[in-house]
Design a protein around this motif. Structure first.
Motif, PDB file in Angstrom:
ATOM      1  N   ALA A  35       0.827  -1.207   0.000  1.00  0.00           N
ATOM      2  CA  ALA A  35       0.000   0.000   0.000  1.00  0.00           C
ATOM      3  C   ALA A  35       0.861   1.257   0.000  1.00  0.00           C
ATOM      4  O   ALA A  35       0.573   2.225  -0.715  1.00  0.00           O
ATOM      5  CB  ALA A  35      -0.938  -0.003   1.207  1.00  0.00           C
ATOM      6  N   VAL A  36       1.921   1.258   0.791  1.00  0.00           N
ATOM      7  CA  VAL A  36       2.815   2.417   0.836  1.00  0.00           C
ATOM      8  C   VAL A  36       3.483   2.629  -0.523  1.00  0.00           C
ATOM      9  O   VAL A  36       3.595   3.765  -1.004  1.00  0.00           O
ATOM     10  CB  VAL A  36       3.868   2.253   1.950  1.00  0.00           C
ATOM     11  CG1 VAL A  36       4.968   3.311   1.834  1.00  0.00           C
ATOM     12  CG2 VAL A  36       3.213   2.339   3.321  1.00  0.00           C
ATOM     13  N   ALA A  37       3.912   1.535  -1.159  1.00  0.00           N
ATOM     14  CA  ALA A  37       4.524   1.656  -2.483  1.00  0.00           C
ATOM     15  C   ALA A  37       3.542   2.259  -3.485  1.00  0.00           C
ATOM     16  O   ALA A  37       3.911   3.121  -4.294  1.00  0.00           O
ATOM     17  CB  ALA A  37       4.997   0.286  -2.967  1.00  0.00           C
ATOM     18  N   LEU A  38       2.285   1.836  -3.436  1.00  0.00           N
ATOM     19  CA  LEU A  38       1.261   2.380  -4.336  1.00  0.00           C
ATOM     20  C   LEU A  38       0.998   3.853  -4.044  1.00  0.00           C
ATOM     21  O   LEU A  38       0.823   4.658  -4.964  1.00  0.00           O
ATOM     22  CB  LEU A  38      -0.028   1.581  -4.215  1.00  0.00           C
ATOM     23  CG  LEU A  38       0.016   0.129  -4.712  1.00  0.00           C
ATOM     24  CD1 LEU A  38      -1.294  -0.575  -4.372  1.00  0.00           C
ATOM     25  CD2 LEU A  38       0.281   0.061  -6.206  1.00  0.00           C
ATOM     26  N   ALA A  39       0.984   4.206  -2.742  1.00  0.00           N
ATOM     27  CA  ALA A  39       0.747   5.602  -2.366  1.00  0.00           C
ATOM     28  C   ALA A  39       1.904   6.491  -2.817  1.00  0.00           C
ATOM     29  O   ALA A  39       1.696   7.604  -3.305  1.00  0.00           O
ATOM     30  CB  ALA A  39       0.537   5.712  -0.859  1.00  0.00           C
ATOM     31  N   LYS A  40       3.129   6.001  -2.650  1.00  0.00           N
ATOM     32  CA  LYS A  40       4.293   6.780  -3.082  1.00  0.00           C
ATOM     33  C   LYS A  40       4.260   7.032  -4.587  1.00  0.00           C
ATOM     34  O   LYS A  40       4.732   8.064  -5.063  1.00  0.00           O
ATOM     35  CB  LYS A  40       5.578   6.041  -2.709  1.00  0.00           C
ATOM     36  CG  LYS A  40       5.936   6.098  -1.230  1.00  0.00           C
ATOM     37  CD  LYS A  40       7.238   5.356  -0.978  1.00  0.00           C
ATOM     38  CE  LYS A  40       7.694   5.466   0.469  1.00  0.00           C
ATOM     39  NZ  LYS A  40       8.948   4.716   0.716  1.00  0.00           N
ATOM     40  N   ASN A  41       3.691   6.089  -5.315  1.00  0.00           N
ATOM     41  CA  ASN A  41       3.604   6.204  -6.770  1.00  0.00           C
ATOM     42  C   ASN A  41       2.325   6.912  -7.219  1.00  0.00           C
ATOM     43  O   ASN A  41       2.019   6.963  -8.409  1.00  0.00           O
ATOM     44  CB  ASN A  41       3.670   4.807  -7.401  1.00  0.00           C
ATOM     45  CG  ASN A  41       4.106   4.829  -8.850  1.00  0.00           C
ATOM     46  OD1 ASN A  41       4.919   5.661  -9.250  1.00  0.00           O
ATOM     47  ND2 ASN A  41       3.555   3.929  -9.647  1.00  0.00           N
ATOM     48  N   ASN A  42       1.570   7.420  -6.224  1.00  0.00           N
ATOM     49  CA  ASN A  42       0.317   8.135  -6.475  1.00  0.00           C
ATOM     50  C   ASN A  42      -0.725   7.278  -7.207  1.00  0.00           C
ATOM     51  O   ASN A  42      -1.589   7.791  -7.900  1.00  0.00           O
ATOM     52  CB  ASN A  42       0.559   9.422  -7.270  1.00  0.00           C
ATOM     53  CG  ASN A  42      -0.563  10.430  -7.087  1.00  0.00           C
ATOM     54  OD1 ASN A  42      -1.175  10.510  -6.016  1.00  0.00           O
ATOM     55  ND2 ASN A  42      -0.863  11.191  -8.118  1.00  0.00           N
ATOM     56  N   GLU A  43      -0.648   5.953  -7.022  1.00  0.00           N
ATOM     57  CA  GLU A  43      -1.658   5.065  -7.589  1.00  0.00           C
ATOM     58  C   GLU A  43      -2.870   4.923  -6.673  1.00  0.00           C
ATOM     59  O   GLU A  43      -3.942   4.520  -7.111  1.00  0.00           O
ATOM     60  CB  GLU A  43      -1.045   3.693  -7.885  1.00  0.00           C
ATOM     61  CG  GLU A  43       0.014   3.726  -8.971  1.00  0.00           C
ATOM     62  CD  GLU A  43       0.581   2.356  -9.255  1.00  0.00           C
ATOM     63  OE1 GLU A  43      -0.045   1.587 -10.010  1.00  0.00           O
ATOM     64  OE2 GLU A  43       1.665   2.046  -8.704  1.00  0.00           O
ATOM     65  N   ILE A  44      -2.670   5.217  -5.401  1.00  0.00           N
ATOM     66  CA  ILE A  44      -3.785   5.336  -4.459  1.00  0.00           C
ATOM     67  C   ILE A  44      -3.612   6.659  -3.717  1.00  0.00           C
ATOM     68  O   ILE A  44      -2.494   7.152  -3.563  1.00  0.00           O
ATOM     69  CB  ILE A  44      -3.865   4.159  -3.457  1.00  0.00           C
ATOM     70  CG1 ILE A  44      -2.605   4.082  -2.590  1.00  0.00           C
ATOM     71  CG2 ILE A  44      -4.094   2.838  -4.199  1.00  0.00           C
ATOM     72  CD1 ILE A  44      -2.659   2.988  -1.524  1.00  0.00           C
ATOM     73  N   GLN A  45      -4.722   7.241  -3.250  1.00  0.00           N
ATOM     74  CA  GLN A  45      -4.668   8.559  -2.607  1.00  0.00           C
ATOM     75  C   GLN A  45      -4.746   8.493  -1.082  1.00  0.00           C
ATOM     76  O   GLN A  45      -4.509   9.482  -0.402  1.00  0.00           O
ATOM     77  CB  GLN A  45      -5.801   9.441  -3.151  1.00  0.00           C
ATOM     78  CG  GLN A  45      -5.494  10.072  -4.502  1.00  0.00           C
ATOM     79  CD  GLN A  45      -5.424   9.055  -5.619  1.00  0.00           C
ATOM     80  OE1 GLN A  45      -6.410   8.384  -5.908  1.00  0.00           O
ATOM     81  NE2 GLN A  45      -4.269   8.930  -6.254  1.00  0.00           N
ATOM     82  N   ALA A  46      -5.065   7.337  -0.534  1.00  0.00           N
ATOM     83  CA  ALA A  46      -5.100   7.167   0.919  1.00  0.00           C
ATOM     84  C   ALA A  46      -5.078   5.678   1.222  1.00  0.00           C
ATOM     85  O   ALA A  46      -5.404   4.850   0.375  1.00  0.00           O
ATOM     86  CB  ALA A  46      -6.340   7.822   1.528  1.00  0.00           C
ATOM     87  N   ILE A  47      -4.671   5.350   2.449  1.00  0.00           N
ATOM     88  CA  ILE A  47      -4.626   3.962   2.912  1.00  0.00           C
ATOM     89  C   ILE A  47      -5.609   3.807   4.069  1.00  0.00           C
ATOM     90  O   ILE A  47      -5.633   4.626   4.991  1.00  0.00           O
ATOM     91  CB  ILE A  47      -3.211   3.590   3.392  1.00  0.00           C
ATOM     92  CG1 ILE A  47      -2.194   3.727   2.249  1.00  0.00           C
ATOM     93  CG2 ILE A  47      -3.183   2.176   3.965  1.00  0.00           C
ATOM     94  CD1 ILE A  47      -0.743   3.609   2.713  1.00  0.00           C
TER      95      ILE A  47
END
Length: 331
Positions: free
Chosen positions: A105-117
């Motif tokens: 999830a953190v990797a996706l957030a860092k890549n702006n693929e998700i906006q919140a966890i």
């Protein structure tokens, strides 16, 4: 654009998979966000059968393959767990998987693929057994994002609270408070609410002593020494902060809308008013993570004793997802 909310499964031996399925069987949720489960598809499938849902699973390995359509849960499948993982038991496999879900999830957030966890609960003993020696989600997230200055925020429909200190004894908490920490937490509150689209949020700082010290009548000048310089520094930067305010009236005033958020000095000062408003509505939020990553969580544990029995309540998970939507960056 509706934000993509990454929902981590937590410890799969607990109620996390069940409450995720129940929450995502709410069509209205898809009107305001794009939910993406980060976990194990076969465990999610088992949860669907347990709760007797007609939802289907879209198993994916890339966010671009998500459909974000009610009736089909998009699951980023890490495929880490056995299909027959026992309910309600400490498991190294489940503890390791819970960590890997957050890591993804953190990797996706860092890549702006998700906006919140948004996180389902994990079990600390299982986490440690799986080889990850962290007290909980917050410390994992801080490590993965390289964050030193962060804070716990609690949110309910009528009240938001952010903390100067949390899980330490009261005497230690007062020792830990200083002008720098006061300023830092005020700034974290301001930045979090501003990114969420709130204009000039009103931030009220709670006093340490009864009546906020009443100009030296109570305590030993802690408000003037530990709080006021941090408040004044924030004010000098144009942040709409005020205080210190007496705790016995501040939470009432914030609840009726006088302030957007309260800065609490220690754990029970902030947690008590939120939990009086209802455990099912409370949401735990980590703010200040590098990259502006927002993480929300249910305000309960893994509930091993009821896992797999289709009696877990979805309301805190729904509230956590809704808080993630509210706080997700709007620009």
């Amino acid at each position: 654009m509706k934000p993509v909310i990454g929902i981590t499964m937590g410890d799969a031996a607990g109620i996390g998979p069940e409450i995720i399925v129940k929450a995502l069987d709410t069509e209205e949720l898809y009107h305001t966000c794009q939910p993406l489960v980060i976990g194990d598809a076969k465990i999610l499938e088992r949860a669907i059968n347990i709760v007797k849902s007609e939802l289907k699973i879209n198993k994916i390995t890339d966010v671009k393959d998500a459909k974000f359509s009610y009736g089909e849960i998009d699951c980023m499948d890490l495929d880490l767990l056995p299909a027959d993982l026992p309910f309600g038991q400490i498991s190294a496999a489940a503890g390791d998987a819970a960590f890997r879900f957050i890591e993804k999830a953190v990797a996706l957030a860092k890549n702006n693929e998700i906006q919140a966890i948004c996180t389902a609960p994990l079990n600390k003993e299982a986490l440690h057994k799986g080889g990850h020696m962290f007290p909980g989600h917050t410390e994992i997230l801080a490590e993965l994002t390289g964050t030193k200055d962060f804070s716990m925020m609690l949110s309910s429909p009528k009240l938001k609270v952010i903390h100067l200190t949390t899980h330490v004894g009261l005497i230690k908490a007062i020792e830990m408070i200083n002008p720098e920490r006061t300023y830092t937490v005020i700034k974290l509150a301001h930045e979090t609410l501003t990114r969420a689209g709130m204009t000039n949020p009103s931030i009220a700082v709670c006093g340490i002593n009864p009546h906020a010290g009443e100009h030296g009548l109570f305590g030993n000048g802690e408000e003037e020494e530990k709080l006021l310089p941090g408040i004044e520094r924030a004010q000098a930067e144009g942040i709409n902060a005020s205080g210190p305010h007496p705790a016995d009236t501040l939470f009432f005033r914030a609840g009726r809308g006088d302030f957007d958020i309260v800065v609490a000095c220690y754990h029970d000062q902030g947690h008590g008013p939120i939990k009086v408003l209802g455990l099912e509505a409370g949401v735990n939020i980590t703010v200040g993570l590098k990259g502006g990553i927002i993480r929300t969580s249910v305000d309960h544990g893994t509930a091993f004793d009821i896992a797999g029995k289709n009696i877990a309540d979805k309301r805190s998970m729904l509230a956590a997802i809704e808080s993630a939507i509210e706080l997700a960056p709007k620009n």
